[in-house]
Each structure stands twice: as structure tokens, then as C-alpha cells.
Motif scaffolding. Sequence first.
Motif, PDB file in Angstrom:
ATOM      1  N   LEU A   7       0.824  -1.209   0.000  1.00  0.00           N
ATOM      2  CA  LEU A   7       0.000   0.000   0.000  1.00  0.00           C
ATOM      3  C   LEU A   7       0.860   1.261   0.000  1.00  0.00           C
ATOM      4  O   LEU A   7       0.534   2.240  -0.669  1.00  0.00           O
ATOM      5  CB  LEU A   7      -0.923   0.009   1.214  1.00  0.00           C
ATOM      6  N   GLY A   8       1.958   1.254   0.725  1.00  0.00           N
ATOM      7  CA  GLY A   8       2.864   2.399   0.744  1.00  0.00           C
ATOM      8  C   GLY A   8       3.502   2.639  -0.614  1.00  0.00           C
ATOM      9  O   GLY A   8       3.627   3.779  -1.063  1.00  0.00           O
ATOM     10  N   ALA A   9       3.905   1.565  -1.283  1.00  0.00           N
ATOM     11  CA  ALA A   9       4.492   1.698  -2.616  1.00  0.00           C
ATOM     12  C   ALA A   9       3.455   2.221  -3.604  1.00  0.00           C
ATOM     13  O   ALA A   9       3.756   3.079  -4.445  1.00  0.00           O
ATOM     14  CB  ALA A   9       5.054   0.363  -3.085  1.00  0.00           C
ATOM     15  N   ALA A  10       2.225   1.722  -3.508  1.00  0.00           N
ATOM     16  CA  ALA A  10       1.165   2.193  -4.402  1.00  0.00           C
ATOM     17  C   ALA A  10       0.860   3.669  -4.153  1.00  0.00           C
ATOM     18  O   ALA A  10       0.674   4.442  -5.101  1.00  0.00           O
ATOM     19  CB  ALA A  10      -0.088   1.354  -4.220  1.00  0.00           C
ATOM     20  N   ALA A  11       0.833   4.070  -2.899  1.00  0.00           N
ATOM     21  CA  ALA A  11       0.578   5.471  -2.579  1.00  0.00           C
ATOM     22  C   ALA A  11       1.725   6.354  -3.070  1.00  0.00           C
ATOM     23  O   ALA A  11       1.496   7.452  -3.585  1.00  0.00           O
ATOM     24  CB  ALA A  11       0.394   5.641  -1.075  1.00  0.00           C
ATOM     25  N   GLY A  12       2.950   5.902  -2.924  1.00  0.00           N
ATOM     26  CA  GLY A  12       4.095   6.665  -3.410  1.00  0.00           C
ATOM     27  C   GLY A  12       4.081   6.831  -4.920  1.00  0.00           C
ATOM     28  O   GLY A  12       4.332   7.916  -5.439  1.00  0.00           O
ATOM     29  N   LEU A  13       3.760   5.766  -5.632  1.00  0.00           N
ATOM     30  CA  LEU A  13       3.671   5.857  -7.095  1.00  0.00           C
ATOM     31  C   LEU A  13       2.530   6.770  -7.525  1.00  0.00           C
ATOM     32  O   LEU A  13       2.658   7.511  -8.506  1.00  0.00           O
ATOM     33  CB  LEU A  13       3.512   4.467  -7.702  1.00  0.00           C
ATOM     34  N   TYR A  14       1.432   6.718  -6.791  1.00  0.00           N
ATOM     35  CA  TYR A  14       0.318   7.607  -7.109  1.00  0.00           C
ATOM     36  C   TYR A  14       0.713   9.066  -6.903  1.00  0.00           C
ATOM     37  O   TYR A  14       0.359   9.937  -7.707  1.00  0.00           O
ATOM     38  CB  TYR A  14      -0.901   7.268  -6.258  1.00  0.00           C
ATOM     39  N   LEU A  15       1.444   9.359  -5.848  1.00  0.00           N
ATOM     40  CA  LEU A  15       1.868  10.737  -5.589  1.00  0.00           C
ATOM     41  C   LEU A  15       2.850  11.225  -6.649  1.00  0.00           C
ATOM     42  O   LEU A  15       2.815  12.397  -7.039  1.00  0.00           O
ATOM     43  CB  LEU A  15       2.474  10.854  -4.195  1.00  0.00           C
ATOM     44  N   ILE A  16       3.715  10.355  -7.137  1.00  0.00           N
ATOM     45  CA  ILE A  16       4.628  10.742  -8.212  1.00  0.00           C
ATOM     46  C   ILE A  16       3.843  11.009  -9.496  1.00  0.00           C
ATOM     47  O   ILE A  16       4.103  11.976 -10.211  1.00  0.00           O
ATOM     48  CB  ILE A  16       5.721   9.681  -8.407  1.00  0.00           C
ATOM     49  N   TRP A  17       2.852  10.169  -9.797  1.00  0.00           N
ATOM     50  CA  TRP A  17       2.003  10.402 -10.961  1.00  0.00           C
ATOM     51  C   TRP A  17       1.266  11.733 -10.820  1.00  0.00           C
ATOM     52  O   TRP A  17       1.160  12.506 -11.774  1.00  0.00           O
ATOM     53  CB  TRP A  17       1.003   9.255 -11.100  1.00  0.00           C
ATOM     54  N   LEU A  18       0.768  12.025  -9.615  1.00  0.00           N
ATOM     55  CA  LEU A  18       0.068  13.275  -9.358  1.00  0.00           C
ATOM     56  C   LEU A  18       0.999  14.469  -9.512  1.00  0.00           C
ATOM     57  O   LEU A  18       0.592  15.528  -9.997  1.00  0.00           O
ATOM     58  CB  LEU A  18      -0.540  13.240  -7.956  1.00  0.00           C
TER      59      LEU A  18
END
Length: 134
Positions: A7-18
Amino acid sequence: MTFMLILGAAAGLYLIWLLFRLAALALPLGTGIALAFELQDRGYGIGAALAMAFLAGLLLHLAGRHLYAHGGSTLLRVCVAMLFLLPAGVAGYYGMTGIVRLFATEGMLVTILPMLAAVVAAVAAVRGLDGSSV
């Protein structure tokens, strides 16, 4: 524990995409913020300053998209693209610098990743002008 890492990795990737999606709006957002502060200094209320800043940023973004899509000459399209590309590149560079500095303080990674992010953010800004998504 493993679930939290995923979940942390997914959230980090989402923030980079954002980061890349929002870097494309660096010029209209910066213009709107500057206008809000200017109107606030001239004595307008906070509501009026925010409303005018939002409207100015929205109009700048829509005008840029229209000029890029329907501009007659190639020189006009290049100028509009550069106008949106440069602030987006700077926003992408400093955004990724902040992210990379969380994990490393020096080395090649601290130099290369922000430069790569600046290029990706600039390309995302130009692609956002013609209506494509990242």
C-alpha cells in the motif's frame, strides 16, 4: 506488514504520478497565486482575490490550450508550448528533488532523477495542451 509495504508503494507511485499531472498546471497556478497576492495587497477581500485568481488561472489555461490547438503558425505553437513547458519542468525538477532527498543526500541519483522528472513533467505539460493525457 507486507500489505502495508504494498500500500505504501502504491501510494508513493500515485503521488509521483500526481506530481507530473499537476506540474503541467504550474503556469496557470503560479499566475493565479501571484494575482491573488496582488489583489490582496491592493485591498480586495480574500474571497474576491481567490475568485479572480481562479478565473485568471482557468482563462490562461484555456487560452493556452486554444492557441496551441488552433494556432495558425508553428512559431505560435512553439512559443505557447515553451510558455507552459518551462514552469512545468521547473516544478517537476524541484518536486522530484524533494522526493529523492528523502532517500539520498548525495550522489548520481540526486542529480539524474530530478532532471529526468523535469523532462517528463515538461512533456506532460505539452501533451496536456493538445488534450492528450499522460
